[in-house]
Design an enzyme around this catalytic site. Structure first.
Site, PDB file in Angstrom:
ATOM      1  N   GLU A  34       0.833  -1.209   0.000  1.00  0.00           N
ATOM      2  CA  GLU A  34       0.000   0.000   0.000  1.00  0.00           C
ATOM      3  C   GLU A  34       0.864   1.255   0.000  1.00  0.00           C
ATOM      4  O   GLU A  34       0.648   2.168   0.801  1.00  0.00           O
ATOM      5  CB  GLU A  34      -0.966   0.004   1.194  1.00  0.00           C
ATOM      6  CG  GLU A  34      -2.263  -0.725   0.914  1.00  0.00           C
ATOM      7  CD  GLU A  34      -3.380  -0.321   1.873  1.00  0.00           C
ATOM      8  OE1 GLU A  34      -4.248   0.457   1.437  1.00  0.00           O
ATOM      9  OE2 GLU A  34      -3.375  -0.779   3.022  1.00  0.00           O
ATOM     10  N   TYR A 114       0.406  -7.843  -1.929  1.00  0.00           N
ATOM     11  CA  TYR A 114      -0.694  -7.147  -1.258  1.00  0.00           C
ATOM     12  C   TYR A 114      -1.979  -7.770  -1.768  1.00  0.00           C
ATOM     13  O   TYR A 114      -2.519  -7.398  -2.805  1.00  0.00           O
ATOM     14  CB  TYR A 114      -0.646  -5.646  -1.525  1.00  0.00           C
ATOM     15  CG  TYR A 114      -1.806  -4.892  -0.924  1.00  0.00           C
ATOM     16  CD1 TYR A 114      -2.219  -5.143   0.382  1.00  0.00           C
ATOM     17  CD2 TYR A 114      -2.496  -3.932  -1.653  1.00  0.00           C
ATOM     18  CE1 TYR A 114      -3.283  -4.462   0.940  1.00  0.00           C
ATOM     19  CE2 TYR A 114      -3.559  -3.243  -1.107  1.00  0.00           C
ATOM     20  CZ  TYR A 114      -3.949  -3.511   0.189  1.00  0.00           C
ATOM     21  OH  TYR A 114      -5.021  -2.836   0.742  1.00  0.00           O
ATOM     22  N   ASP A 155       0.939  -8.457   3.052  1.00  0.00           N
ATOM     23  CA  ASP A 155      -0.389  -8.354   3.637  1.00  0.00           C
ATOM     24  C   ASP A 155      -1.284  -9.317   2.864  1.00  0.00           C
ATOM     25  O   ASP A 155      -1.712  -9.025   1.744  1.00  0.00           O
ATOM     26  CB  ASP A 155      -0.883  -6.911   3.523  1.00  0.00           C
ATOM     27  CG  ASP A 155      -2.273  -6.706   4.091  1.00  0.00           C
ATOM     28  OD1 ASP A 155      -2.908  -7.713   4.474  1.00  0.00           O
ATOM     29  OD2 ASP A 155      -2.729  -5.552   4.133  1.00  0.00           O
ATOM     30  N   ASN A 157      -4.249 -10.305   3.868  1.00  0.00           N
ATOM     31  CA  ASN A 157      -5.666 -10.016   4.115  1.00  0.00           C
ATOM     32  C   ASN A 157      -6.462 -11.280   4.418  1.00  0.00           C
ATOM     33  O   ASN A 157      -7.614 -11.427   4.001  1.00  0.00           O
ATOM     34  CB  ASN A 157      -6.277  -9.246   2.943  1.00  0.00           C
ATOM     35  CG  ASN A 157      -6.193  -7.734   3.147  1.00  0.00           C
ATOM     36  OD1 ASN A 157      -6.450  -7.240   4.238  1.00  0.00           O
ATOM     37  ND2 ASN A 157      -5.804  -7.023   2.104  1.00  0.00           N
ATOM     38  N   ASP A 255      -1.696   1.635  10.151  1.00  0.00           N
ATOM     39  CA  ASP A 255      -2.545   0.779  10.973  1.00  0.00           C
ATOM     40  C   ASP A 255      -1.994  -0.643  11.072  1.00  0.00           C
ATOM     41  O   ASP A 255      -2.542  -1.476  11.802  1.00  0.00           O
ATOM     42  CB  ASP A 255      -3.993   0.769  10.482  1.00  0.00           C
ATOM     43  CG  ASP A 255      -4.123   0.687   8.975  1.00  0.00           C
ATOM     44  OD1 ASP A 255      -3.100   0.466   8.293  1.00  0.00           O
ATOM     45  OD2 ASP A 255      -5.242   0.839   8.459  1.00  0.00           O
TER      46      ASP A 255
END
Length: 265
Positions: A34, A114, A155, A157, A255
């Site tokens: 990101e 990602y 990441d 997810n 975050d």
């Protein structure tokens, strides 16, 4: 050698935090997600000044991945192998999103990913997530066939198990925890890849992400979605893993917190 993954959530907004982390922890290879920047807008010169080679696969305002290599440890840097998995985004005519970057570095194959979030579920974004995971599995199988030490960081997810989230019920309807998402992740492990954090923390309870909303950070309402998957050659070299949780609590932080693995040799 330390390899790490860090969803920076916007390179321009988090550059001071990223530079702090690099200077304080000095990973040999750092995979960023990101970055939310096109390649020509990425502030690579500031990271090069810290001694890092920078390879980016960017996209305007969304997504984007990068791999940083400490040239003080690896003077030759990294060599790009592949960018993208050749899979179209969920919108007609959108083209491929910037979510995958693969390099050779220090005798290893490193891929930075990602993975799509998949929300709202159900819907085309969730279908895209599962299709992307299937394509990732194909690419990981191809890397495996080359019989080289490899790590797939980023990441994902995906919250793999209930003990990877502060409250499973709170996330039950989220795309990150759907049976299909978890099954796709489990297939990667079934192919022989090792989840580095899980291996050294079998009881779970390790978070890598805390939402900005509902005081999630202050209440430690987090979950684990940033993963490091290792081929058998690198799994045998694994000596330690960690989450740089303290960096999540800094001013204007991402975050996510950085996740790292230490490899001997």
């Amino acid at each position: 050698m330390k390899i790490a993954t860090y969803n920076i959530n916007g390179i321009k907004a988090r550059l001071p935090r990223l530079k702090e982390w690099l200077e304080e922890t000095r990973p040999t290879v750092a995979c960023l997600q990101e970055i939310k920047s096109q390649d020509d807008g990425f502030p690579g010169d500031e990271l090069e000044a810290l001694g890092y080679q920078v390879i980016t696969h960017g996209q305007k305002a969304f997504n984007g991945v990068a791999i940083l290599t400490d040239t003080k440890v690896v003077p030759e840097g990294a060599k790009e192998v592949q960018r993208g998995l050749g899979i179209e985004g969920p919108k007609d005519g959108e083209g491929e999103q910037a979510r995958y970057l693969e390099v050779d570095v220090a005798g290893m194959r490193i891929a930075c990913i990602y993975l799509p979030n998949g929300n709202p579920h159900p819907g085309p974004k969730f279908d895209y997530k599962l299709a992307w995971m299937a394509r990732l599995r194909q690419r990981m199988a191809a890397i495996w066939s080359e019989e080289i030490p490899a790590a797939i960081l980023g990441d994902y997810n995906v919250i793999p198990e209930d003990n990877d989230v502060w409250a499973a019920k709170a996330m039950a309807s989220d795309a990150l925890m759907q049976p299909e998402s978890r099954a796709a992740y489990a297939r990667l492990l079934g192919d022989g890849w090792t989840d580095a954090v899980r291996t050294l923390n079998p009881r779970g309870g390790v978070w890598t992400y805390w939402d900005y909303q509902a005081a999630a950070w202050q209440r430690d309402h987090g979950f684990r979605i940033d993963h490091i998957l290792l081929s058998p050659e690198l799994a045998d070299r694994l000596t330690a893993v960690g989450v740089d949780k303290e960096h999540r609590g800094r001013e204007k932080a991402s975050d996510h917190a950085p996740v790292w693995a230490l490899l001997k040799g």
